[in-house]
Design an enzyme around this catalytic site. Sequence first.
Site, PDB file in Angstrom:
ATOM      1  N   PHE A 152       2.939   5.257  -2.438  1.00  0.00           N
ATOM      2  CA  PHE A 152       2.234   5.506  -1.250  1.00  0.00           C
ATOM      3  C   PHE A 152       2.006   4.244  -0.356  1.00  0.00           C
ATOM      4  O   PHE A 152       1.955   4.390   0.806  1.00  0.00           O
ATOM      5  CB  PHE A 152       0.772   6.461  -1.756  1.00  0.00           C
ATOM      6  CG  PHE A 152      -0.049   6.760  -0.379  1.00  0.00           C
ATOM      7  CD1 PHE A 152       0.522   7.925   0.258  1.00  0.00           C
ATOM      8  CD2 PHE A 152      -1.278   6.093  -0.174  1.00  0.00           C
ATOM      9  CE1 PHE A 152      -0.053   8.388   1.233  1.00  0.00           C
ATOM     10  CE2 PHE A 152      -1.835   6.716   0.908  1.00  0.00           C
ATOM     11  CZ  PHE A 152      -1.268   7.859   1.573  1.00  0.00           C
ATOM     12  N   TYR A 153       1.991   3.080  -1.102  1.00  0.00           N
ATOM     13  CA  TYR A 153       1.778   1.901  -0.193  1.00  0.00           C
ATOM     14  C   TYR A 153       2.930   1.901   0.585  1.00  0.00           C
ATOM     15  O   TYR A 153       2.812   1.448   2.097  1.00  0.00           O
ATOM     16  CB  TYR A 153       1.992   0.783  -1.191  1.00  0.00           C
ATOM     17  CG  TYR A 153       2.238  -0.720  -0.562  1.00  0.00           C
ATOM     18  CD1 TYR A 153       1.240  -1.290   0.341  1.00  0.00           C
ATOM     19  CD2 TYR A 153       3.355  -1.272  -0.843  1.00  0.00           C
ATOM     20  CE1 TYR A 153       1.303  -2.544   1.100  1.00  0.00           C
ATOM     21  CE2 TYR A 153       3.502  -2.629  -0.266  1.00  0.00           C
ATOM     22  CZ  TYR A 153       2.763  -3.050   0.825  1.00  0.00           C
ATOM     23  OH  TYR A 153       2.637  -4.284   1.174  1.00  0.00           O
ATOM     24  N   ALA A 154       4.243   1.956   0.055  1.00  0.00           N
ATOM     25  CA  ALA A 154       5.423   2.158   1.101  1.00  0.00           C
ATOM     26  C   ALA A 154       5.554   2.999   1.959  1.00  0.00           C
ATOM     27  O   ALA A 154       5.677   2.840   3.175  1.00  0.00           O
ATOM     28  CB  ALA A 154       6.664   1.899  -0.042  1.00  0.00           C
TER      29      ALA A 154
END
Length: 337
Positions: A152-154
């Site tokens: 989810f960071y990416a």
Amino acid sequence: MVKVLVTGSAGFIGFHLCRRLLEEGFDVVGYDAMTDYYDVSLKRRRHAMLLQSARFKATEARLEDMAALTRVFIDERPDVVVHLAAQAGVRYSIENPRSYLESNLVGTFNVLECAREFTIGHLLMASTSSVYGASTTMPYSEKHQTDHPLTFYAATKKSTEIMAHSYSHLWNLPTTMFRFFTVYGPWGRPDMALYKFVRGIFEGTAIDIYNHGEMYRDFTYVADLVHAIRLLIDAVPARTDDPTNVPEWDTLSPSAPFRVVNIGNSDTVKLTDFIDAIEDECGRKAIRNYLEMQKGDVPATWADATQLRELTGYAPSTPVREGVRAFVNWYRDYFGT
């Protein structure tokens, strides 16, 4: 004198960038939330050092606080904005994805709104090599497909690239996105591999090594990264009337004054070789705890820095052993080890 607003100014990269800009005579406005994702005292030490300059001032507030952010733009009228503030960490995004939604998406939206309203001359924003996902086509080029993020960071970082392009197109806002590759160096974050490895070695505790050490990273020394950002501030994208005249290496958008630039060392280092270098500088061996690959992680990263070199005449090149030595020296001094 050019005034630069740096979000995330008390962070690892933000601190180094602010210090570099101050050394060059820029007026610098810092903006940082001082969140407790890691030791806040480290962030305060960084800001305290920057505040020794009369040309640095700072606001402590979250990017999600639109009123606070707008007030800074009204009061300071920056010429350039370097947006580095974000909820960082690939692994933490699996545990606490909402913080990434709020900081990275809502916060970046607010920065874009202010940049539009106050007609910023150049907006530069941090993305990440994580947007390349599990691609095995290396070195990573900015023109490679990035539609399959693994964390989810990416996903939030890829989303900020798309958001920024739309604003650049709609409001003719010159925007440069940069994708960082495994940045390391003095004053680094405690959740980063180098910091954890050095701490474990000095404290005599085991260090976790994922995928049994079969990992490769394009390690980028922080001073090199900051030098690249400084040069990119002057490489302002301009909308093109004829996309066919854009050089093959250039990611300049055909519909906006917008480009994406890799900032990496253009090399890959095996994780176990990285640890060997750390052990040599620390003068002692690590207790190695070999583990399976972590969810969301990738076995390798490698940057193609051709575009950066063409735009600025520069590409990062600090050898890993030199950068590791600088970090270990800082760690010894900071903790009196």
